[in-house]
Design an enzyme around this catalytic site. Structure first.
Site, short mmCIF file in Angstrom:
data_model
loop_
_atom_site.label_atom_id
_atom_site.label_comp_id
_atom_site.label_asym_id
_atom_site.label_seq_id
_atom_site.Cartn_x
_atom_site.Cartn_y
_atom_site.Cartn_z
N ARG A 129 -38.04 -19.50 2.74
CA ARG A 129 -37.53 -20.66 1.97
C ARG A 129 -38.17 -20.79 0.59
O ARG A 129 -38.19 -21.88 0.02
CB ARG A 129 -37.69 -21.96 2.76
CG ARG A 129 -37.02 -21.94 4.13
CD ARG A 129 -36.91 -23.33 4.73
NE ARG A 129 -36.36 -23.25 6.08
CZ ARG A 129 -37.10 -23.22 7.20
NH1 ARG A 129 -38.41 -23.30 7.12
NH2 ARG A 129 -36.51 -23.13 8.36
N LYS A 151 -30.72 -18.63 -12.56
CA LYS A 151 -29.53 -18.34 -11.77
C LYS A 151 -29.75 -17.03 -11.04
O LYS A 151 -30.02 -16.00 -11.66
CB LYS A 151 -28.30 -18.20 -12.67
CG LYS A 151 -27.62 -19.51 -12.98
CD LYS A 151 -26.24 -19.19 -13.53
CE LYS A 151 -25.49 -20.42 -13.95
NZ LYS A 151 -24.16 -20.09 -14.49
N GLU A 193 -23.96 -10.34 -24.80
CA GLU A 193 -24.56 -11.65 -24.50
C GLU A 193 -25.33 -12.20 -25.71
O GLU A 193 -25.47 -13.41 -25.84
CB GLU A 193 -25.47 -11.56 -23.26
CG GLU A 193 -24.77 -11.09 -21.98
CD GLU A 193 -23.98 -12.19 -21.25
OE1 GLU A 193 -23.86 -13.31 -21.79
OE2 GLU A 193 -23.49 -11.91 -20.14
N GLU A 245 -26.25 -26.62 -14.08
CA GLU A 245 -24.87 -26.47 -14.56
C GLU A 245 -23.94 -27.56 -14.05
O GLU A 245 -22.91 -27.30 -13.43
CB GLU A 245 -24.31 -25.08 -14.19
CG GLU A 245 -23.06 -24.76 -14.99
CD GLU A 245 -22.68 -23.28 -14.93
OE1 GLU A 245 -23.57 -22.43 -15.02
OE2 GLU A 245 -21.48 -23.02 -14.82
N ASN A 253 -21.19 -19.47 -20.22
CA ASN A 253 -20.23 -18.57 -19.58
C ASN A 253 -19.05 -18.24 -20.50
O ASN A 253 -18.01 -17.78 -20.01
CB ASN A 253 -19.73 -19.18 -18.28
CG ASN A 253 -20.82 -19.25 -17.24
OD1 ASN A 253 -21.58 -18.29 -17.07
ND2 ASN A 253 -20.91 -20.37 -16.55
N HIS A 256 -16.84 -15.28 -19.82
CA HIS A 256 -17.15 -14.83 -18.46
C HIS A 256 -16.00 -15.05 -17.48
O HIS A 256 -15.92 -14.34 -16.48
CB HIS A 256 -18.42 -15.52 -17.94
CG HIS A 256 -19.68 -14.96 -18.54
ND1 HIS A 256 -19.93 -14.95 -19.90
CD2 HIS A 256 -20.78 -14.39 -17.96
CE1 HIS A 256 -21.12 -14.41 -20.12
NE2 HIS A 256 -21.66 -14.06 -18.97
N HIS A 273 -21.05 -5.36 -16.80
CA HIS A 273 -20.85 -6.79 -16.97
C HIS A 273 -20.70 -7.18 -18.44
O HIS A 273 -19.79 -7.89 -18.82
CB HIS A 273 -22.03 -7.55 -16.32
CG HIS A 273 -22.02 -9.02 -16.57
ND1 HIS A 273 -21.04 -9.86 -16.07
CD2 HIS A 273 -22.85 -9.83 -17.29
CE1 HIS A 273 -21.29 -11.11 -16.45
NE2 HIS A 273 -22.37 -11.11 -17.20
#
Lengths: 370, 370
Positions: A129, A151, A193, A245, A253, A256, A273
């Site tokens: 955890r 993220k 990016e 977010e 994004n 994206h 990507h």
């Protein structure tokens, strides 16, 4: 073991998130300098997660740099590529952690690009955890975007980044030297990016990228250093205001929604990507123009810059129906309505829905004929 | 569709965690009453996750109760049992969510015992990096322990609950009527976690359980109602002070270090979790006695109560080496040192290490001969 010669003092950008705040260090020669990791909590053991491409280049140096802080530093090499960013590969990290008897203080180090960082981060969020982790991004894309902001995720066959967590690292170490070994396609993918931050937040930075794109493609260290630093500053500003977010952060994004459809539609790994995001930004710019946020000259200017960065500007021929279907499973979608990041004026972005008919016009204009 | 007759007003216990606070509702007839779910955020869709044992009993009623708040309420039936609490079964939840086009507002409902709750909670924590979820526990163990407090996890072949998240539900609905359909072994397993709250925090409650254990085993509604409420109150108190188990919360794992070794050593599903905890508490009590926290009379009293609740009090013959090996991968262990929850005086617990020799004595005393 003698310490390596101290590197020039690195640049530092701070992510301000209260008790989850952390620094990004940016500079040359950081990866093999124990000083870079002085703030990492000491523990009995560490696990460096990398891939079969990056580990042979940098894992030894990183493990040596960490040897003073951990009794054991294990290494796990994952298969390389977005196609492996899935539950099965994630489980290899858990297997390694448990196989080594790792405890709740064990620190994970993500040494590689966005795929390694996303998977290692999610493994760190979930193992017992939550255990500490450090990002050591070795691609431009990871240094300017994916390693910063917490993220983490893996892909599912039905959608990209669908399974993950918001989980912040303790530290991000961007060693600019690693960019010199990056394949040209990956450097360009990272530039997508970098370019992104202009239209959504900072047109002065956009001007600077336009003036320096050849230096960036040629990997001039000073140009790369500034691009990484300014990108991290903008990302830190946005993430500091909206960690999870719920609003603002979605502007990161830009490109994206279309981009993920390209990646998913072609099959992960076909396009990188960043390549999909580059092409997706062209589509999103056309949509922004049709929605009245920018003019044709702006779209042309952005398209030209993306092209100069070595990125595709025309989408693959998936068919409009397939594009729409793929975009409906984007995380920003709600009740089946696709929500796009659009430029409402140069240097400012917002999330907006758009009539399907308009999106179809954009796709017809921006994609190869079927 | 006419509303069912309103049930008597349920009892309510609040988990105080700032913006992550939520209520536990406890009462009869709650599961099929739309009022029980009035505080759940409205959304286009919901997914009820249950198992093949519980779904035929209660899924229809729950779906009807939710029909007014969600346009679609899907149902996913997982295979039943701890042996299925793994990555493969977890992925069935993601498959269902994506297959139904679920978005970031989709609400998950965990309808079942601890296994369903743990997996649904972890799926909710991870799907799109977090969607809302509601616990509807149908076993005594889940009502008094696992559904409350936000611990979610799956097992790994090398250790129990090794992969998971701290992720709080929006609401917990404990419908006491569901306890009437529970197999006797599962009722006893739940009583283990009820009994636990006495030695670690509240000897007056321990006295009450001793006086009422026959009524509990006979499922008298008033006795069950009080046992669930008082257990939730104590758990709320502890979790409110230490959500992420940096200290105090570990006392809730009394009996669990030994118990996890039993579960893992025999193979998941051989003994129920609560059975292993019951037996584990006997071992932990003996260890507490050897460490000077309690006397022989206390150990005898606890052992007798566990026995009256229908639980095993003698451990399986795994061998001391195997017990120690299994306990070293417990999440409380650090740098290979096992940390036990021990009673330092009746009604008060602490985390402590113990010499291996002492632990071996306890195992020799408390386990079947090999």
């Amino acid at each position: 073991m003698p310490l390596p010669a101290p590197s020039a003092s690195p640049e530092r950008v701070d992510i301000q998130l209260g008790e989850r705040s952390y620094p990004i260090l940016i500079g040359a020669g950081l990866l093999d300098d124990p000083q870079s990791f002085a703030a990492v909590p000491a523990a009995a053991s560490a696990l460096v997660v990398s891939n079969t491409t990056v580990a042979p280049l940098y894992a030894k140096a990183l493990r040596q740099a960490l040897a003073g802080r951990f009794r054991t530093v294990h290494l796990l090499e994952l298969p390389d590529g977005e196609v492996h960013k899935n539950l099965r590969t994630l489980n290899l990290i858990f297997d390694a952690l448990l196989g080594h008897g790792s405890d709740r203080k064990t620190v994970l180090f993500a040494l590689g690009g966005g795929v390694v960082g996303d998977m290692t981060g999610f493994a760190a969020a979930s193992y017992m955890r939550g255990v500490p982790f450090v990002q050591v991004p070795t691609t431009l894309l990871a240094q300017v975007d994916s390693s910063v902001g917490g993220k983490t995720a893996i892909n599912h066959p039905l959608g990209k980044n669908m399974i993950g967590a918001f989980y912040q690292p303790q530290l991000v170490v961007c060693d600019l030297d690693t960019l010199q070994t990056l394949p040209p396609r990956e450097l360009s993918a990272g530039l997508a990016e970098v370019i992104k931050y202009g239209p959504i937040h900072d047109m002065a930075f956009f001007d600077w990228i336009e003036a320096n794109v050849d230096a960036l493609v040629a990997r001039e260290p000073a140009a790369l250093a500034y691009a990484v630093k300014r990108s991290c500053e903008i990302k830190a500003l946005v993430v500091g205001q909206d960690e999870r977010e719920t609003g603002l952060r979605a502007i990161l994004n830009f490109g994206h929604t279309f981009g993920h459809a390209v990646e998913s539609g072609l099959g992960y790994g076909e396009w990188l990507h960043g390549e999909a995001v580059g092409c997706g930004m062209v589509m999103a710019a056309h949509l922004s123009q049709r929605l009245g946020g920018v003019d044709a000259a702006f779209v042309e200017r952005l398209t030209r810059l993306i092209e100069r960065a070595g990125l595709p500007t025309v989408g693959p021929a998936l068919g409009a129906d397939r594009y729409l279907e793929l975009m409906r499973v984007d995380k920003k979608s709600e009740a089946g309505e696709i929500r796009f990041v659009v430029i409402d004026k140069p240097g400012s972005a917002a999330v907006s829905s758009a009539p399907d008919a308009l999106v179809r016009e954009v796709l017809a204009q921006c994609c190869r004929a079927e």
